[in-house]
Design a protein around this motif. Structure first.
Motif, short mmCIF file in Angstrom:
data_model
loop_
_atom_site.label_atom_id
_atom_site.label_comp_id
_atom_site.label_asym_id
_atom_site.label_seq_id
_atom_site.Cartn_x
_atom_site.Cartn_y
_atom_site.Cartn_z
N LYS A 1 -13.27 -12.30 -0.51
CA LYS A 1 -12.62 -11.67 -1.45
C LYS A 1 -12.88 -10.26 -1.34
N ARG A 2 -11.59 -9.30 -1.65
CA ARG A 2 -11.53 -8.03 -1.43
C ARG A 2 -11.18 -7.21 -2.96
N ILE A 3 -11.62 -6.09 -3.11
CA ILE A 3 -10.87 -5.38 -4.16
C ILE A 3 -10.24 -4.37 -3.75
N ASP A 4 -9.13 -4.30 -4.35
CA ASP A 4 -7.92 -3.41 -3.62
C ASP A 4 -8.26 -1.89 -3.64
N PHE A 5 -8.96 -1.60 -5.09
CA PHE A 5 -9.07 -0.16 -5.15
C PHE A 5 -10.01 0.06 -6.37
N ALA A 6 -10.89 0.72 -6.12
CA ALA A 6 -12.18 1.15 -7.15
C ALA A 6 -12.50 2.51 -6.93
N TRP B 1 1.02 -1.14 -0.15
CA TRP B 1 0.10 0.03 0.03
C TRP B 1 0.81 1.34 -0.04
N GLU B 2 1.94 1.33 0.68
CA GLU B 2 2.80 2.47 0.62
C GLU B 2 3.38 2.66 -0.61
N ASN B 3 3.51 1.70 -1.29
CA ASN B 3 4.00 1.80 -2.76
C ASN B 3 3.00 2.21 -3.87
N SER B 4 1.77 1.80 -3.66
CA SER B 4 0.93 1.67 -4.63
C SER B 4 0.04 2.83 -4.50
N LEU B 5 -0.58 3.25 -3.14
CA LEU B 5 -1.39 4.73 -2.88
C LEU B 5 -0.82 5.89 -3.38
N PRO B 6 0.60 5.98 -3.66
CA PRO B 6 0.96 7.33 -4.07
C PRO B 6 0.52 7.30 -5.57
N GLN B 7 1.12 6.37 -6.11
CA GLN B 7 0.69 6.04 -7.48
C GLN B 7 -0.73 6.42 -8.10
N MET B 8 -1.42 5.52 -7.47
CA MET B 8 -3.14 5.57 -7.35
C MET B 8 -3.79 7.29 -7.34
N ALA B 9 -3.12 7.93 -6.34
CA ALA B 9 -3.27 9.25 -5.89
C ALA B 9 -2.86 10.31 -7.19
N LYS B 10 -1.94 9.94 -7.74
CA LYS B 10 -1.29 10.45 -9.06
C LYS B 10 -2.25 10.44 -10.05
N VAL B 11 -2.68 9.09 -10.38
CA VAL B 11 -3.87 8.56 -11.43
C VAL B 11 -4.98 9.64 -11.32
N LEU B 12 -5.57 9.66 -9.86
CA LEU B 12 -6.60 10.37 -9.75
C LEU B 12 -6.31 11.99 -10.09
N ARG B 13 -5.35 12.40 -9.49
CA ARG B 13 -5.10 13.91 -9.91
C ARG B 13 -5.28 14.24 -11.26
N ASP B 14 -4.05 13.40 -11.93
CA ASP B 14 -4.10 13.40 -13.45
C ASP B 14 -5.46 13.07 -14.22
N ALA B 15 -6.45 12.48 -13.67
CA ALA B 15 -7.74 12.39 -14.33
C ALA B 15 -8.51 13.45 -14.10
#
Length: 65
Positions: free
Chosen positions: A46-51, A13-27
């Motif tokens: 089962k879980r969905i990681d990010f939606a 999560w420490e590695n992926s959350l900053p990347q997903m935040a960037k995706v959302l900002r860029d979008a």
């Protein structure tokens, strides 16, 4: 939610959350966007990681393509 997590899951999560935040900002998502992290699917373990969900009419994200 009182769930303990492993060190590897925390690092993930420490590695992926900053990347997903960037995706959302860029979008340039709208203010009414809902973000779900570690969403547990009903009647299963089962879980969905990010939606995310928004009322956007058009969205292109090369990161997710």
């Amino acid at each position: 939610m009182n769930k303990s997590i492993s060190a590897s899951e925390l690092r993930s999560w420490e590695n992926s959350l900053p990347q997903m935040a960037k995706v959302l900002r860029d979008a340039n998502v709208k203010d009414d966007t809902h973000i779900l992290l570690e969403y547990k699917l009903p009647s299963t373990e089962k879980r969905i990681d990010f939606a995310f969900n928004s009322t956007m009419t058009a969205f292109f994200c090369p990161f997710l393509s």
